[in-house]
Design a protein around this motif. Structure first.
Motif, PDB file in Angstrom:
ATOM      1  N   LYS A   1      24.690  54.305  -5.643  1.00  0.00           N
ATOM      2  CA  LYS A   1      26.002  53.738  -5.954  1.00  0.00           C
ATOM      3  C   LYS A   1      25.845  52.346  -6.568  1.00  0.00           C
ATOM      4  O   LYS A   1      26.518  52.004  -7.544  1.00  0.00           O
ATOM      5  N   ASP A   2      24.942  51.538  -6.013  1.00  0.00           N
ATOM      6  CA  ASP A   2      24.703  50.200  -6.566  1.00  0.00           C
ATOM      7  C   ASP A   2      24.184  50.282  -7.996  1.00  0.00           C
ATOM      8  O   ASP A   2      24.572  49.494  -8.855  1.00  0.00           O
TER       9      ASP A   2
ATOM     10  N   ASP B   1      27.115  51.314 -10.193  1.00  0.00           N
ATOM     11  CA  ASP B   1      28.033  50.180 -10.335  1.00  0.00           C
ATOM     12  C   ASP B   1      27.472  49.091 -11.256  1.00  0.00           C
ATOM     13  O   ASP B   1      28.228  48.326 -11.834  1.00  0.00           O
TER      14      ASP B   1
ATOM     15  N   ILE C   1      31.278  50.245 -16.245  1.00  0.00           N
ATOM     16  CA  ILE C   1      31.618  51.358 -15.354  1.00  0.00           C
ATOM     17  C   ILE C   1      32.816  51.012 -14.462  1.00  0.00           C
ATOM     18  O   ILE C   1      33.614  51.872 -14.129  1.00  0.00           O
ATOM     19  N   LYS C   2      32.957  49.734 -14.119  1.00  0.00           N
ATOM     20  CA  LYS C   2      34.064  49.345 -13.238  1.00  0.00           C
ATOM     21  C   LYS C   2      35.410  49.439 -13.941  1.00  0.00           C
ATOM     22  O   LYS C   2      36.435  49.582 -13.295  1.00  0.00           O
ATOM     23  N   GLU C   3      35.415  49.394 -15.270  1.00  0.00           N
ATOM     24  CA  GLU C   3      36.658  49.492 -16.020  1.00  0.00           C
ATOM     25  C   GLU C   3      37.136  50.936 -16.165  1.00  0.00           C
ATOM     26  O   GLU C   3      38.245  51.187 -16.589  1.00  0.00           O
ATOM     27  N   THR C   4      36.290  51.886 -15.797  1.00  0.00           N
ATOM     28  CA  THR C   4      36.658  53.295 -15.913  1.00  0.00           C
ATOM     29  C   THR C   4      37.352  53.770 -14.643  1.00  0.00           C
ATOM     30  O   THR C   4      37.397  53.056 -13.642  1.00  0.00           O
ATOM     31  N   ASP C   5      37.877  54.964 -14.697  1.00  0.00           N
ATOM     32  CA  ASP C   5      38.545  55.546 -13.535  1.00  0.00           C
ATOM     33  C   ASP C   5      37.588  56.307 -12.625  1.00  0.00           C
ATOM     34  O   ASP C   5      38.024  56.982 -11.699  1.00  0.00           O
TER      35      ASP C   5
ATOM     36  N   ASP D   1      35.216  57.358  -9.743  1.00  0.00           N
ATOM     37  CA  ASP D   1      34.995  57.015  -8.337  1.00  0.00           C
ATOM     38  C   ASP D   1      33.497  57.183  -8.083  1.00  0.00           C
ATOM     39  O   ASP D   1      33.010  58.307  -7.893  1.00  0.00           O
ATOM     40  N   THR D   2      32.762  56.076  -8.085  1.00  0.00           N
ATOM     41  CA  THR D   2      31.299  56.169  -7.993  1.00  0.00           C
ATOM     42  C   THR D   2      30.850  56.717  -6.639  1.00  0.00           C
ATOM     43  O   THR D   2      29.842  57.417  -6.563  1.00  0.00           O
TER      44      THR D   2
END
Length: 148
Positions: free
Chosen positions: A87-88, A91, A96-100, A102-103
């Motif tokens: 996950k790290d 992330d 990737i954080k701007e996408t929808d 769910d990591t």
């Protein structure tokens, strides 16, 4: 079964001994394409269906999560450490954080698909080898047809 499979694929008159060097790239491409396709398909299906959240498996999952047996604790700790690490890494990907996406769900469903693929290996390995062999046979027919 191991001796039978070893004899078929690695013996003196094995299938591998019948493959010509020019056919190796065909076998490699076909086999790897099937492997990647199978991995992506199972991951996608698990992402959509989330098998570990199904009502049928919920009691089994809860029992495994509460178990204090050494093996279960070891598996749980290993899974948690690996999923945090993956996950790290996900992330850390730029944007990737701007996408929808769910990591956490991606990591969990990848683990689910991995288990499913491992459970299905006794079926998928012979099927992939048979399909690869069929592709080689078709490649041979094509080469014979072109040389006529």
């Amino acid at each position: 079964i191991n001796r039978l499979m070893t004899g078929i694929f690695f013996g003196e008159d094995s299938l591998i001994s019948q493959i010509e060097p020019i056919e190796v790239p065909v076998a490699f491409v076909v086999h790897e394409f099937m492997t990647i396709s199978y991995m992506c398909t199972t991951w996608y299906i698990c992402y959509r269906l989330q098998p570990t959240k199904s009502p049928m498996l919920r009691p089994i999952i809860k029992t495994m999560q509460k178990s204090e047996r050494k093996a279960m604790v070891w598996l749980r700790n290993g899974y948690n450490a690996a999923s945090r690490k993956i996950k790290d890494k996900i992330d850390a990907i730029d944007g990737i954080k701007e996408t929808d996406l769910d990591t956490t769900r991606m990591v969990n469903t990848f683990a689910e698909s991995y288990v499913i693929r491992k459970l299905m290996k006794p079926v998928t390995v012979p099927v992939k080898l048979w399909i690869t062999w069929s592709a080689i046979e078709n490649f041979r027919r094509l080469r014979r047809f072109e040389t006529k």
